[in-house]
Each structure stands twice: as structure tokens, then as C-alpha cells.
Design an enzyme around this catalytic site. Sequence first.
Site, PDB file in Angstrom:
ATOM      1  N   LYS A  41      -3.126  -0.149 -13.664  1.00 51.12           N
ATOM      2  CA  LYS A  41      -2.140  -0.718 -12.587  1.00 51.12           C
ATOM      3  C   LYS A  41      -0.956  -0.734 -13.091  1.00 51.12           C
ATOM      4  O   LYS A  41      -0.330  -1.509 -13.566  1.00 51.12           O
ATOM      5  CB  LYS A  41      -2.759  -2.354 -12.210  1.00 51.12           C
ATOM      6  N   SER A  45       3.854  -6.641  -9.449  1.00 42.15           N
ATOM      7  CA  SER A  45       4.872  -7.410  -9.002  1.00 42.15           C
ATOM      8  C   SER A  45       4.146  -8.883  -8.464  1.00 42.15           C
ATOM      9  O   SER A  45       3.150  -8.637  -7.863  1.00 42.15           O
ATOM     10  CB  SER A  45       5.791  -6.918  -8.006  1.00 42.15           C
ATOM     11  N   GLY A 112      -2.764   2.028  -7.144  1.00 42.66           N
ATOM     12  CA  GLY A 112      -1.251   2.157  -6.642  1.00 42.66           C
ATOM     13  C   GLY A 112      -0.943   0.559  -6.333  1.00 42.66           C
ATOM     14  O   GLY A 112      -1.520  -0.317  -6.753  1.00 42.66           O
TER      15      GLY A 112
END
Length: 230
Positions: A41, A45, A112
Site C-alpha cells: 500500500k 493518508s 491503490g
Amino acid sequence: MAARRQILVVTGTGTGVGKTVLSALLVRRCVQTGRPVRAFKPLCSGGRDDAKALAAASGGAQTLDEINPWHFEAPLSPALAARLERRTVSLMQVAEHVRRHSTRSGLTLVEGAGGLLSPLTADGDNRDLILRLRAFPLIVASNRLGVIHDVRATLGSLPPSLRNRAPVVLMAPATADASTVRNARSLSDYHPADRIVEVPRVSEEIQSGAGSPSVALNRKLDQILRLLES
Ligand SMILES: Nc1ncnc2c1ncn2[C@@H]1O[C@H](COP(=O)(O)OP(=O)(O)OP(=O)(O)O)[C@@H](O)[C@H]1O
Ligand SMILES: [Mg+2]
């Protein structure tokens, strides 16, 4: 199962659709069946929970920093969160990290951020990463009303060479609606039926690895892994 080299980018129709749940299940299944696997990964955030889930699934074979070399405070897209911290990550850096740590044979799985067209780095989105890595995309979507549009729009944004081959995984929502039992069939008007897989709700125990998936769930995971070979 053949263990040829394969880079998979797990993307989808948006955020919170089940990419991490599915990725962790696929990684655990590979570990269990002896298929070489590496998980990434690259950009997190608003916390590193996704990377921690992948680290747990990999059984400690990879460090957290290898799985997730870049992380940012703000719960925004990684591109925006990085900008707030005046940091820059390029698509090339992400691709280089994944390539350097990927497995020579077997599966390299990259989760993603957000959906296919969500910004990932200062210079690209998830689709750009797929193209740069020459990876295979897997589209995850929540199996609820509106998913036909979401999946068609996402598939339509892939290059034609990848569009028809991409597996689409419909993840059962917490609460099913009237469309949930019909969506796979409806989608097959637009996408090969054998590339659409429905994944049921998965308990916290199974998500965390404390419990084992049922035979039926393992069959689904094997079906998805086989689709990556064809
Ligand atoms: N099949 C499922 N069974 C049980 N819970 C699920 C399932 N799919 C998704 N969830 C739950 O939905 C939430 C979002 O899932 P997940 O974190 O995998 O989404 P994501 O697409 O990875 O999100 P993000 O864009 O933040 O990375 C989580 O709480 C997860 O446990
Ligand atoms: Mg996730």
C-alpha cells in the site's frame, strides 16, 4: 497454480468499497497455498491501517515500511495530503519501490488509494500506476444500488486492452438493498460474466486472520486468483 510473475493493482470504484478486505484475503490465501506473494500500500493518508492489515496478512514476511514507504497525516487523497506536508512523491518512485521489492515469481499485490482515477501522487493517479507497472487491474465495488454505473464508468476509463480482462469483485455491503442480488447478473450485460465475482460479508475474525475462511470463500478467492492468470 502456476507461480509466474504477476503485478496486480487492487483499485475500484471509490473509497471504502472493500479493497483492503479483499487484498488481505487474497494475500492470506496465497500464503496458505504456498504461492509467493508481496503486498504493498505504497501511499497511506490518515493512518496506516491498510498497510498494517496487509502486513498481518503477509504473516510478517514484510516490514510495514516496505509495504508502505510513504504515509501522510491528513485523511485526504495521498496527493493532497503530501502537498499539505510539502512533500513530493512521484509515480516513478512508487513504481521503483514496488518493482524492487516485488516477487520474481508469484503475486505482487498493490492496493491503490481511492478509485481508479483518484490522485495518487503529484504526477499521477491509480490508472497511471497500473500503466507504469504494466500491472493487471482488479476493480472492487460495493454491491449496492448504483454499482452498475460505477463499474461501467471505471471499466470505461481503462485502456481497451485491459478493460475486458479486468476482474470485477462485488463486495457485499453491510446492508443489502433490492439491487444487491441482481447486480452481478445486470453487470454481465456489459462485462464477461466469468470475470464478475461476488464476495459475501466477512467476519472481523476472518478479516484479521483470527478465523479461517469457509471453503466457499476460499473457492471465490481461488477463482479471483485464477482470473489473474488468464
Ligand atoms: N465483504 C466485507 N465483509 C465485511 N466487511 C467489509 C466487507 N467489505 C468491506 N467491508 C468493510 O467496509 C469498510 C471499508 O472496507 P475497506 O477498508 O476494505 O475499503 P477500502 O476500499 O480499502 O477503503 P480505502 O479507500 O479507505 O482504502 C471496512 O470497515 C471493512 O471492514
Ligand atoms: Mg483500503
